[in-house]
Design a protein around this motif. Structure first.
Motif, mmCIF file in Angstrom:
data_model
loop_
_atom_site.group_PDB
_atom_site.id
_atom_site.type_symbol
_atom_site.label_atom_id
_atom_site.label_comp_id
_atom_site.label_asym_id
_atom_site.label_seq_id
_atom_site.Cartn_x
_atom_site.Cartn_y
_atom_site.Cartn_z
ATOM 1 N N SER A 212 9.098 11.215 3.205
ATOM 2 C CA SER A 212 8.332 12.210 4.644
ATOM 3 C C SER A 212 8.496 11.243 6.010
ATOM 4 N N ASN A 213 9.309 10.689 6.284
ATOM 5 C CA ASN A 213 10.403 10.162 7.741
ATOM 6 C C ASN A 213 10.549 11.545 8.600
ATOM 7 N N LEU A 214 9.627 11.649 9.538
ATOM 8 C CA LEU A 214 10.062 12.428 10.663
ATOM 9 C C LEU A 214 11.160 12.335 10.892
ATOM 10 N N VAL A 247 0.877 0.939 9.650
ATOM 11 C CA VAL A 247 0.054 0.949 8.285
ATOM 12 C C VAL A 247 0.769 2.326 7.117
ATOM 13 N N ASP A 248 1.594 2.097 6.440
ATOM 14 C CA ASP A 248 2.159 3.830 6.491
ATOM 15 C C ASP A 248 1.505 3.540 4.792
ATOM 16 N N LEU A 249 0.404 4.165 4.717
ATOM 17 C CA LEU A 249 0.110 4.557 3.068
ATOM 18 C C LEU A 249 0.171 5.592 1.972
ATOM 19 N N MET A 259 2.417 0.852 1.638
ATOM 20 C CA MET A 259 4.511 1.267 1.459
ATOM 21 C C MET A 259 4.230 -0.128 2.691
ATOM 22 N N GLU A 260 4.462 0.424 4.160
ATOM 23 C CA GLU A 260 5.189 -1.166 4.732
ATOM 24 C C GLU A 260 3.906 -1.040 5.630
ATOM 25 N N VAL A 261 4.637 -1.955 6.827
ATOM 26 C CA VAL A 261 4.004 -2.181 7.536
ATOM 27 C C VAL A 261 5.007 -2.308 8.938
HETATM 28 MG MG MG Z 1 8.145 4.029 6.202
#
Ligand code: MG
Ligand code: ADP
Length: 301
Positions: A212-214, A247-249, A259-261
């Motif tokens: 989903s990265n922009l 914070v990626d959920l 998923m990552e911070v």
């Molecule tokens: Mg990411």
């Protein structure tokens, strides 16, 4: 206050918004390229210099350290911490967040929901590792990748094995992770400042793309969070020791999983998607927090 933004490029959206917000709120602000800083390591009076002059008198710094300069960038932040300057995010916390394995271990220790994740050095037991991570389909990712580069979806066990072997053949460290299919190619970016999620957006990958990265062509819209998502994001940032974090959920069948911070979360996507003045909120947070020597770790680690 006198604030320094440590950033390689004053023209970047995030950097220029921080400068704008700080100026509007009446602060003196300066952008310094961390790679052009140099320092003297001394126990009596450590100093930091920039383009031939000594940098002194700063009340706070905002580190915007890109992933490609983590080593030197965090050394500059650590030096300023040693000098008693308040850093919005501390050097140790930035280093932690750059290593996905280390971050996941810290979060797991505190019971944060995570995708089942495996890690190995040797490729001798790859089949078993794949089984432990729940079997195909699996996500395989480089330990220090960003912007979706180095994140691969392996649909079958055979594909997973060959991707893992190829990466390991290149001496790359990788994670093997349960694929959260039900997220449907989207994730939730929670922008945390202190103990609050101040803005959140849902990012949806381009058609046929699970990332989903922009930067990979995803698009963003404002997200409404559940209380569980909100508290997961705030706890994750706190465990990492970050005052400001992205914070990626993923929304999984078993609740939110982290998923990552990110320790230098971008402002463009989140401000555009939510219409919020996130830069202004960061500066107001610094106004409340910054005290000389307040940095908790004072450059340790
Ligand atoms: Mg990411
Ligand atoms: P990067 O640091 O390169 O952004 P991420 O770990 O954030 O790497 O992964 C990139 C994207 O891939 C995520 O934003 C998400 O959309 C997707 N993704 C990553 N891990 C998973 C997973 N375990 N299940 C489903 N989708 C995932």
């Amino acid at each position: 206050m006198k604030i320094a933004v440590l950033s390689r490029n004053p023209k970047l959206y995030s950097t220029s918004r921080l400068v704008e917000a700080a100026t509007e709120l009446g602060h003196e602000v300066r952008v310094c390229d961390p790679l052009l800083c140099y320092m003297t390591i001394a126990s009596q009076r450590p100093t930091i210099h920039y383009k031939g002059e000594e940098l002194t008198g700063f009340d706070a710094i905002i580190p915007r350290i890109g992933a490609s300069i983590t080593f030197y960038g965090t050394a500059v932040v650590r030096q300023l911490e040693m000098m008693g300057v308040y850093s919005l995010n501390e050097s140790v916390a930035i280093s932690r967040s750059r290593d996905k394995l280390r971050s996941l271990q810290l979060l797991a220790r505190k019971g944060i929901g995570l995708p089942v994740t495996g890690f190995a050095s040797s490729t001798k037991y790859t089949k078993d590792l794949i089984k432990l991570a729940g079997g195909a389909p699996l996500v395989i990712k480089l330990l220090e990748g960003t912007q979706g580069i180095g994140v691969v979806l392996a649909e079958t066990g055979k594909a997973a094995e060959s991707v893992i072997e190829a990466f390991r053949g290149l001496k790359e460290n990788i994670l093997v992770q349960e694929f959260i299919k039900e997220a449907g190619g989207s994730d939730i970016r929670c922008f945390v400042i202190g103990d609050k999620v101040v803005a959140a957006m849902k990012r949806q990958g381009a058609e046929g793309e699970f990332r989903s990265n922009l930067h990979r062509g995803g698009n963003a819209s404002i997200a409404k969070l559940t209380p569980e998502e909100r508290s997961t994001a705030v706890r994750a940032a706190r465990i990492m020791g970050l005052s400001v974090a992205g914070v990626d959920l993923l929304r999984s069948n078993h609740g939110p999983v982290v998923m990552e911070v990110n320790s230098s979360p971008g402002l463009k996507g989140i401000e555009e998607a939510t219409g919020k003045d996130v830069a202004g909120m960061i500066i107001k947070f610094i106004e409340k927090q910054a005290k000389p020597g307040k940095t908790g770790t004072r450059g340790k680690g």
